[in-house]
Design a protein around this motif. Structure first.
Motif, PDB file in Angstrom:
ATOM      1  N   PHE A 125      70.816  58.050   9.286  1.00 28.55           N
ATOM      2  CA  PHE A 125      70.330  58.256   7.926  1.00 28.55           C
ATOM      3  C   PHE A 125      69.266  57.215   7.575  1.00 28.55           C
ATOM      4  CE2 PHE A 125      70.359  57.916   3.336  1.00 28.55           C
ATOM      5  CZ  PHE A 125      70.290  59.239   2.965  1.00 28.55           C
ATOM      6  N   SER A 126      69.503  55.991   7.985  1.00 31.20           N
ATOM      7  CA  SER A 126      68.588  54.890   7.699  1.00 31.20           C
ATOM      8  C   SER A 126      67.195  55.176   8.261  1.00 31.20           C
ATOM      9  CB  SER A 126      69.145  53.593   8.281  1.00 31.20           C
ATOM     10  OG  SER A 126      68.319  52.523   7.920  1.00 31.20           O
ATOM     11  N   LYS A 127      67.138  55.709   9.487  1.00 24.29           N
ATOM     12  CA  LYS A 127      65.853  56.036  10.114  1.00 24.29           C
ATOM     13  C   LYS A 127      65.082  57.062   9.283  1.00 24.29           C
ATOM     14  CE  LYS A 127      67.238  55.548  14.926  1.00 24.29           C
ATOM     15  NZ  LYS A 127      67.541  56.332  16.114  1.00 24.29           N
ATOM     16  N   ILE A 128      65.780  58.102   8.848  1.00 21.70           N
ATOM     17  CA  ILE A 128      65.121  59.180   8.109  1.00 21.70           C
ATOM     18  C   ILE A 128      64.705  58.709   6.723  1.00 21.70           C
ATOM     19  CG2 ILE A 128      65.432  61.480   7.108  1.00 21.70           C
ATOM     20  CD1 ILE A 128      67.210  62.121   9.545  1.00 21.70           C
ATOM     21  N   MET A 129      65.581  57.976   6.025  1.00 21.96           N
ATOM     22  CA  MET A 129      65.229  57.550   4.657  1.00 21.96           C
ATOM     23  C   MET A 129      64.042  56.578   4.699  1.00 21.96           C
ATOM     24  SD  MET A 129      68.050  54.881   3.225  1.00 21.96           S
ATOM     25  CE  MET A 129      68.161  53.278   4.006  1.00 21.96           C
ATOM     26  N   GLY A 163      60.804  57.006   2.788  1.00 25.70           N
ATOM     27  CA  GLY A 163      60.745  55.951   1.773  1.00 25.70           C
ATOM     28  C   GLY A 163      59.616  54.961   1.986  1.00 25.70           C
ATOM     29  N   GLU A 164      59.263  54.708   3.224  1.00 24.51           N
ATOM     30  CA  GLU A 164      58.185  53.756   3.535  1.00 24.51           C
ATOM     31  C   GLU A 164      56.873  54.464   3.875  1.00 24.51           C
ATOM     32  OE1 GLU A 164      60.066  51.450   6.634  1.00 24.51           O
ATOM     33  OE2 GLU A 164      61.179  50.230   5.168  1.00 24.51           O
ATOM     34  N   ASP A 165      56.794  55.759   3.584  1.00 23.33           N
ATOM     35  CA  ASP A 165      55.565  56.561   3.758  1.00 23.33           C
ATOM     36  C   ASP A 165      55.100  56.741   5.196  1.00 23.33           C
ATOM     37  OD1 ASP A 165      55.415  57.106   1.065  1.00 23.33           O
ATOM     38  OD2 ASP A 165      54.001  55.490   0.634  1.00 23.33           O
ATOM     39  N   HIS A 166      55.980  56.533   6.168  1.00 23.97           N
ATOM     40  CA  HIS A 166      55.581  56.753   7.570  1.00 23.97           C
ATOM     41  C   HIS A 166      55.210  58.219   7.806  1.00 23.97           C
ATOM     42  CE1 HIS A 166      56.750  52.698   8.608  1.00 23.97           C
ATOM     43  NE2 HIS A 166      57.965  52.914   8.123  1.00 23.97           N
ATOM     44  N   TYR A 167      55.818  59.124   7.013  1.00 24.10           N
ATOM     45  CA  TYR A 167      55.561  60.558   7.186  1.00 24.10           C
ATOM     46  C   TYR A 167      54.080  60.899   6.957  1.00 24.10           C
ATOM     47  CZ  TYR A 167      55.232  61.162   2.120  1.00 24.10           C
ATOM     48  OH  TYR A 167      54.842  61.079   0.813  1.00 24.10           O
ATOM     49  N   LYS A 168      53.365  60.028   6.257  1.00 18.59           N
ATOM     50  CA  LYS A 168      51.949  60.302   5.969  1.00 18.59           C
ATOM     51  C   LYS A 168      51.069  60.119   7.206  1.00 18.59           C
ATOM     52  CE  LYS A 168      52.127  59.237   1.059  1.00 18.59           C
ATOM     53  NZ  LYS A 168      51.702  58.350  -0.020  1.00 18.59           N
ATOM     54  N   SER A 169      51.525  59.298   8.166  1.00 23.25           N
ATOM     55  CA  SER A 169      50.668  59.024   9.329  1.00 23.25           C
ATOM     56  C   SER A 169      51.328  59.327  10.676  1.00 23.25           C
ATOM     57  CB  SER A 169      50.236  57.551   9.313  1.00 23.25           C
ATOM     58  OG  SER A 169      51.375  56.716   9.312  1.00 23.25           O
ATOM     59  N   LEU A 170      52.625  59.514  10.683  1.00 24.58           N
ATOM     60  CA  LEU A 170      53.329  59.754  11.951  1.00 24.58           C
ATOM     61  C   LEU A 170      54.176  61.011  11.867  1.00 24.58           C
ATOM     62  CD1 LEU A 170      54.889  56.203  12.601  1.00 24.58           C
ATOM     63  CD2 LEU A 170      52.958  57.204  13.824  1.00 24.58           C
ATOM     64  N   SER A 171      54.250  61.741  12.972  1.00 20.38           N
ATOM     65  CA  SER A 171      55.217  62.830  13.030  1.00 20.38           C
ATOM     66  C   SER A 171      56.606  62.187  13.164  1.00 20.38           C
ATOM     67  CB  SER A 171      54.958  63.731  14.241  1.00 20.38           C
ATOM     68  OG  SER A 171      55.325  63.052  15.435  1.00 20.38           O
ATOM     69  N   TRP A 172      57.637  62.941  12.874  1.00 19.05           N
ATOM     70  CA  TRP A 172      59.001  62.411  12.993  1.00 19.05           C
ATOM     71  C   TRP A 172      59.251  61.939  14.424  1.00 19.05           C
ATOM     72  CZ3 TRP A 172      62.806  59.960  11.189  1.00 19.05           C
ATOM     73  CH2 TRP A 172      64.048  59.980  11.814  1.00 19.05           C
ATOM     74  N   GLN A 173      58.767  62.695  15.415  1.00 14.78           N
ATOM     75  CA  GLN A 173      58.976  62.329  16.827  1.00 14.78           C
ATOM     76  C   GLN A 173      58.321  60.984  17.130  1.00 14.78           C
ATOM     77  OE1 GLN A 173      58.113  65.403  15.731  1.00 14.78           O
ATOM     78  NE2 GLN A 173      59.942  66.524  16.340  1.00 14.78           N
ATOM     79  N   GLU A 174      57.113  60.766  16.626  1.00 16.02           N
ATOM     80  CA  GLU A 174      56.427  59.486  16.857  1.00 16.02           C
ATOM     81  C   GLU A 174      57.194  58.345  16.184  1.00 16.02           C
ATOM     82  OE1 GLU A 174      51.741  60.848  16.927  1.00 16.02           O
ATOM     83  OE2 GLU A 174      52.804  60.834  15.015  1.00 16.02           O
TER      84      GLU A 174
END
Length: 149
Positions: free
Chosen positions: A125-129, A133-144
């Motif tokens: 859960f921590s990884k996904i939140m 929460g830290e905006d990684h989704y804006k520059s990285l795919s979930w796999q990356e």
């Protein structure tokens, strides 16, 4: 010192708070009869690192998928739907994939980032939140993101 807990609010409260201070919204979609939902409350949502991150970065919302109470958001009123035996807002947030528990992430404009179905322990859960929460989704795919963490 009292044990910290997640400061759960309703989705209407989250929408009101957004006007003063925009934040992402984390929606825990659950049902009263869901055993995995109760386990996630006890095991995941009680972990200190999860509590502090959620309270700091999100408006945390609990949504009973079978609630009969109408919910009005952005001028639209969502009702309980007998056909789905679920609340229309839960159906919309889960995109019709009614699975409990599910965690739905919304951006600062209450737009869908992603529904994440299923029970997760604190580590997963921590990884996904953090991804949302830290905006990684804006520059990285979930796999990356997963490879880096």
């Amino acid at each position: 010192m009292a044990t910290a807990t997640i400061q759960w609010i309703s989705i209407e409260e989250a929408a009101a708070k957004m006007k003063q201070e925009p934040r992402k919204v984390l929606v825990d979609v659950y049902t009263d009869w869901c055993g995995w939902c109760k386990k996630m409350d006890k095991a995941t949502y009680s972990a200190p690192q999860i509590i502090s991150f959620i309270n700091k970065n999100f408006y945390p919302v609990k949504l009973d998928a079978e609630s009969k109470k109408p919910i009005t958001l952005n001028g639209h009123t969502y009702q309980y739907n007998d056909e789905y035996r679920s609340h229309e807002l839960a159906v919309a947030l889960l995109q019709g994939q009614m699975s409990y528990p599910s965690t739905v992430y919304l951006n600062e404009k209450m737009e869908m980032l992603s529904p994440v179905p299923g029970y997760m322990d604190a580590k997963d859960f921590s990884k996904i939140m953090r991804y949302f929460g830290e905006d990684h989704y804006k520059s990285l795919s979930w796999q990356e993101h997963e490879k880096k963490n």
